[in-house]
Design a protein around this motif. Structure first.
Motif, PDB file in Angstrom:
ATOM      1  N   VAL A  85       0.858  -1.188   0.000  1.00 27.49           N
ATOM      2  CA  VAL A  85       0.000   0.000   0.000  1.00 27.49           C
ATOM      3  C   VAL A  85       0.891   1.234   0.000  1.00 27.49           C
ATOM      4  O   VAL A  85       1.773   1.372   0.851  1.00 27.49           O
ATOM      5  CB  VAL A  85      -0.923   0.029   1.237  1.00 27.49           C
ATOM      6  CG1 VAL A  85      -1.776   1.304   1.221  1.00 27.49           C
ATOM      7  CG2 VAL A  85      -1.816  -1.209   1.282  1.00 27.49           C
ATOM      8  N   ILE A  86       0.667   2.108  -0.972  1.00 28.40           N
ATOM      9  CA  ILE A  86       1.357   3.397  -1.023  1.00 28.40           C
ATOM     10  C   ILE A  86       0.340   4.481  -0.705  1.00 28.40           C
ATOM     11  O   ILE A  86      -0.742   4.523  -1.301  1.00 28.40           O
ATOM     12  CB  ILE A  86       1.976   3.645  -2.410  1.00 28.40           C
ATOM     13  CG1 ILE A  86       3.057   2.604  -2.709  1.00 28.40           C
ATOM     14  CG2 ILE A  86       2.554   5.063  -2.501  1.00 28.40           C
ATOM     15  CD1 ILE A  86       3.578   2.643  -4.136  1.00 28.40           C
ATOM     16  N   GLN A  87       0.678   5.345   0.232  1.00 23.35           N
ATOM     17  CA  GLN A  87      -0.161   6.505   0.538  1.00 23.35           C
ATOM     18  C   GLN A  87       0.583   7.758   0.122  1.00 23.35           C
ATOM     19  O   GLN A  87       1.726   7.983   0.533  1.00 23.35           O
ATOM     20  CB  GLN A  87      -0.496   6.558   2.032  1.00 23.35           C
ATOM     21  CG  GLN A  87      -1.483   7.676   2.386  1.00 23.35           C
ATOM     22  CD  GLN A  87      -1.960   7.578   3.817  1.00 23.35           C
ATOM     23  OE1 GLN A  87      -1.200   7.238   4.724  1.00 23.35           O
ATOM     24  NE2 GLN A  87      -3.227   7.869   4.036  1.00 23.35           N
ATOM     25  N   LEU A  93      -4.533   6.639  -1.976  1.00 20.90           N
ATOM     26  CA  LEU A  93      -4.089   5.275  -1.735  1.00 20.90           C
ATOM     27  C   LEU A  93      -3.918   4.493  -3.031  1.00 20.90           C
ATOM     28  O   LEU A  93      -4.777   4.520  -3.910  1.00 20.90           O
ATOM     29  CB  LEU A  93      -5.086   4.526  -0.844  1.00 20.90           C
ATOM     30  CG  LEU A  93      -5.208   4.982   0.612  1.00 20.90           C
ATOM     31  CD1 LEU A  93      -6.191   4.085   1.353  1.00 20.90           C
ATOM     32  CD2 LEU A  93      -3.855   4.982   1.300  1.00 20.90           C
ATOM     33  N   ILE A  94      -2.802   3.791  -3.101  1.00 19.40           N
ATOM     34  CA  ILE A  94      -2.492   2.883  -4.212  1.00 19.40           C
ATOM     35  C   ILE A  94      -2.206   1.521  -3.610  1.00 19.40           C
ATOM     36  O   ILE A  94      -1.400   1.408  -2.677  1.00 19.40           O
ATOM     37  CB  ILE A  94      -1.256   3.378  -4.995  1.00 19.40           C
ATOM     38  CG1 ILE A  94      -1.493   4.787  -5.549  1.00 19.40           C
ATOM     39  CG2 ILE A  94      -0.890   2.394  -6.108  1.00 19.40           C
ATOM     40  CD1 ILE A  94      -0.214   5.516  -5.918  1.00 19.40           C
ATOM     41  N   VAL A  95      -2.868   0.489  -4.100  1.00 16.08           N
ATOM     42  CA  VAL A  95      -2.622  -0.871  -3.636  1.00 16.08           C
ATOM     43  C   VAL A  95      -2.000  -1.670  -4.776  1.00 16.08           C
ATOM     44  O   VAL A  95      -2.421  -1.546  -5.929  1.00 16.08           O
ATOM     45  CB  VAL A  95      -3.921  -1.560  -3.174  1.00 16.08           C
ATOM     46  CG1 VAL A  95      -3.655  -3.001  -2.734  1.00 16.08           C
ATOM     47  CG2 VAL A  95      -4.573  -0.787  -2.030  1.00 16.08           C
ATOM     48  N   VAL A 118      -9.533   3.629  -2.052  1.00 16.71           N
ATOM     49  CA  VAL A 118      -8.399   3.257  -2.899  1.00 16.71           C
ATOM     50  C   VAL A 118      -8.539   3.956  -4.245  1.00 16.71           C
ATOM     51  O   VAL A 118      -9.493   3.707  -4.990  1.00 16.71           O
ATOM     52  CB  VAL A 118      -8.325   1.729  -3.095  1.00 16.71           C
ATOM     53  CG1 VAL A 118      -7.159   1.368  -4.004  1.00 16.71           C
ATOM     54  CG2 VAL A 118      -8.205   1.026  -1.748  1.00 16.71           C
ATOM     55  N   ASN A 119      -7.600   4.816  -4.569  1.00 18.78           N
ATOM     56  CA  ASN A 119      -7.638   5.538  -5.837  1.00 18.78           C
ATOM     57  C   ASN A 119      -7.224   4.656  -7.010  1.00 18.78           C
ATOM     58  O   ASN A 119      -7.791   4.765  -8.110  1.00 18.78           O
ATOM     59  CB  ASN A 119      -6.719   6.751  -5.775  1.00 18.78           C
ATOM     60  CG  ASN A 119      -7.096   7.715  -4.670  1.00 18.78           C
ATOM     61  OD1 ASN A 119      -6.741   7.505  -3.518  1.00 18.78           O
ATOM     62  ND2 ASN A 119      -7.826   8.766  -5.005  1.00 18.78           N
ATOM     63  N   ALA A 120      -6.226   3.794  -6.784  1.00 18.16           N
ATOM     64  CA  ALA A 120      -5.731   2.936  -7.858  1.00 18.16           C
ATOM     65  C   ALA A 120      -5.307   1.594  -7.268  1.00 18.16           C
ATOM     66  O   ALA A 120      -4.447   1.549  -6.390  1.00 18.16           O
ATOM     67  CB  ALA A 120      -4.562   3.587  -8.580  1.00 18.16           C
ATOM     68  N   TRP A 121      -5.918   0.527  -7.762  1.00 17.70           N
ATOM     69  CA  TRP A 121      -5.541  -0.825  -7.354  1.00 17.70           C
ATOM     70  C   TRP A 121      -4.822  -1.451  -8.544  1.00 17.70           C
ATOM     71  O   TRP A 121      -5.417  -1.652  -9.603  1.00 17.70           O
ATOM     72  CB  TRP A 121      -6.768  -1.640  -6.965  1.00 17.70           C
ATOM     73  CG  TRP A 121      -6.452  -2.801  -6.057  1.00 17.70           C
ATOM     74  CD1 TRP A 121      -5.552  -3.787  -6.276  1.00 17.70           C
ATOM     75  CD2 TRP A 121      -7.035  -3.065  -4.772  1.00 17.70           C
ATOM     76  NE1 TRP A 121      -5.526  -4.667  -5.224  1.00 17.70           N
ATOM     77  CE2 TRP A 121      -6.420  -4.250  -4.287  1.00 17.70           C
ATOM     78  CE3 TRP A 121      -8.010  -2.438  -3.997  1.00 17.70           C
ATOM     79  CZ2 TRP A 121      -6.765  -4.814  -3.054  1.00 17.70           C
ATOM     80  CZ3 TRP A 121      -8.347  -2.988  -2.782  1.00 17.70           C
ATOM     81  CH2 TRP A 121      -7.735  -4.156  -2.317  1.00 17.70           C
ATOM     82  N   LEU A 122      -3.538  -1.747  -8.378  1.00 18.22           N
ATOM     83  CA  LEU A 122      -2.701  -2.261  -9.456  1.00 18.22           C
ATOM     84  C   LEU A 122      -2.565  -3.772  -9.313  1.00 18.22           C
ATOM     85  O   LEU A 122      -2.144  -4.272  -8.268  1.00 18.22           O
ATOM     86  CB  LEU A 122      -1.313  -1.621  -9.418  1.00 18.22           C
ATOM     87  CG  LEU A 122      -1.250  -0.095  -9.296  1.00 18.22           C
ATOM     88  CD1 LEU A 122       0.214   0.354  -9.220  1.00 18.22           C
ATOM     89  CD2 LEU A 122      -1.968   0.591 -10.451  1.00 18.22           C
ATOM     90  N   ILE A 123      -2.873  -4.499 -10.380  1.00 20.18           N
ATOM     91  CA  ILE A 123      -2.761  -5.956 -10.377  1.00 20.18           C
ATOM     92  C   ILE A 123      -1.565  -6.367 -11.238  1.00 20.18           C
ATOM     93  O   ILE A 123      -1.428  -5.915 -12.382  1.00 20.18           O
ATOM     94  CB  ILE A 123      -4.048  -6.611 -10.917  1.00 20.18           C
ATOM     95  CG1 ILE A 123      -5.240  -6.240 -10.034  1.00 20.18           C
ATOM     96  CG2 ILE A 123      -3.887  -8.126 -11.023  1.00 20.18           C
ATOM     97  CD1 ILE A 123      -5.127  -6.684  -8.594  1.00 20.18           C
TER      98      ILE A 123
END
Length: 336
Positions: A85-87, A93-95, A118-123
């Motif tokens: 998690v990046i804040q 928030l970016i996960v 969560v603004n952006a969830w990266l897979i």
């Protein structure tokens, strides 16, 4: 955090504790006054003595991420996994991935403590130890968590059916279904590709590749990689990219454009990309999404009894001069 004093203070507890868990490696002094751990941790260094005044001075130094923070979450089961998690300094928030179903509650707790949006969830790729927690959050319609955007690149289901086990295919199918059923269409970004730019506050995310399709180690090699610029510090996530995927990645880029300060170790620190890929990225700090047994190369009969390549990767990082390591086995790891 880039100087020797900061590294020595921050590593004291983590690496000395790890040395004990790894079988009580013996110490010897070198000319710099550090202790070189012998045995399973022989390539890594730790400070021999703590100093409270020095620790206080470190706290007063400028934060590496300029007001943002990164948390590499600890595994909540014995499984390897990746959850970060990046804040941003403005609270966005970016996960990255999220971990297994067993890691869901800890991830949810962490996100709620940071506001829950969560603004952006990266897979990176659709293995259960990477998308299992997100699958669970979507399936149970978790209260207190809102997801604005999910970014991913998946192959057609036929690709996974041709190359992967039935259990892996079931995870992919479930993930695709939950994305479509539980999130609005405008939140889904399954069309990302090389050089796609994503912005969350002042953090800029560059997608390094769309998914690759190899018959060998197919799902791992399909990992999407991300280069994340956090206030001038570049954090690169490689997912579980393997040898073939890593070789293709560096062939598709002018390598001078691949910037890196912090790198997530591919495939949990073993059996991922080659040494040549790490030489191109040349990280200063390593993030290891690595549980204790994998760190120890423990195949079930104690440290050193497995066939994992973790020790080889440690040697590579030592050869590159990396002196700061954040390791999942030691609990939640926070960089500020």
């Amino acid at each position: 955090m880039k100087n020797w004093r900061r590294w020595a203070v921050n590593c004291l507890i983590g690496f000395m504790g790890a040395a004990i868990l790894l079988g009580g490696g013996k110490k010897k002094e070198d000319s710099s006054g550090t202790a070189l751990l012998q045995g399973n941790m022989g390539l890594f260094q730790t400070a021999d003595n703590g100093n409270e005044a020095e620790a206080e001075n470190v706290q007063e130094e400028e934060k590496l991420l300029g007001g943002a923070n990164l948390t590499l979450l600890a595994n909540q089961s014995n499984s390897q996994m990746l959850s970060a998690v990046i804040q941003t300094k403005n609270g966005g928030l970016i996960v990255v991935d999220g971990g297994t179903p067993h890691d869901t509650d800890h991830l949810v707790e962490t996100l709620k403590a940071k506001g829950g949006h969560v603004n952006a969830w990266l897979i990176t790729h659709p293995h259960i130890d990477h998308v299992g927690a997100l699958n669970t959050i979507l399936a149970r319609e978790e209260q207190g968590i809102t997801i604005e955007n999910v970014y991913y690149s998946l192959g057609p289901l036929s690709f996974y059916k041709k190359t992967s086990s039935a259990s892996d295919v079931a995870v992919v199918e479930n993930f695709m279904k939950n994305l479509e059923d539980k999130l609005p269409a405008e939140a889904l970004h399954g069309d990302i590709k090389k050089d796609t730019q994503i912005q969350v506050d002042d953090v800029v995310i560059t997608v390094l590749n769309e998914h690759f399709e190899f018959d060998t180690d197919a799902i791992n090699n399909s990992s999407v990689c991300y280069m994340i610029n956090v206030n001038g510090v570049y954090i690169d996530f490689l997912g579980d990219l393997g040898r073939e995927g890593g070789e293709k990645l560096i062939k598709t880029w002018d390598t001078d454009l691949l910037k890196c300060d912090i790198i997530q170790m591919a495939h949990h620190g073993q059996g991922g990309v080659t040494e040549e890929v790490y030489k191109i990225f040349r990280p200063k700090i390593c993030l290891w999404p690595t549980p204790q047994w994998l760190w120890d190369n423990d195949g079930g009969s104690g440290p050193g009894s497995g066939n994992f390549a973790t020790e080889t990767t440690k040697r590579w990082m030592n050869n590159l001069g990396v002196k700061k390591h954040y390791i999942m086995k030691d609990g939640d790891q926070v960089i500020e």
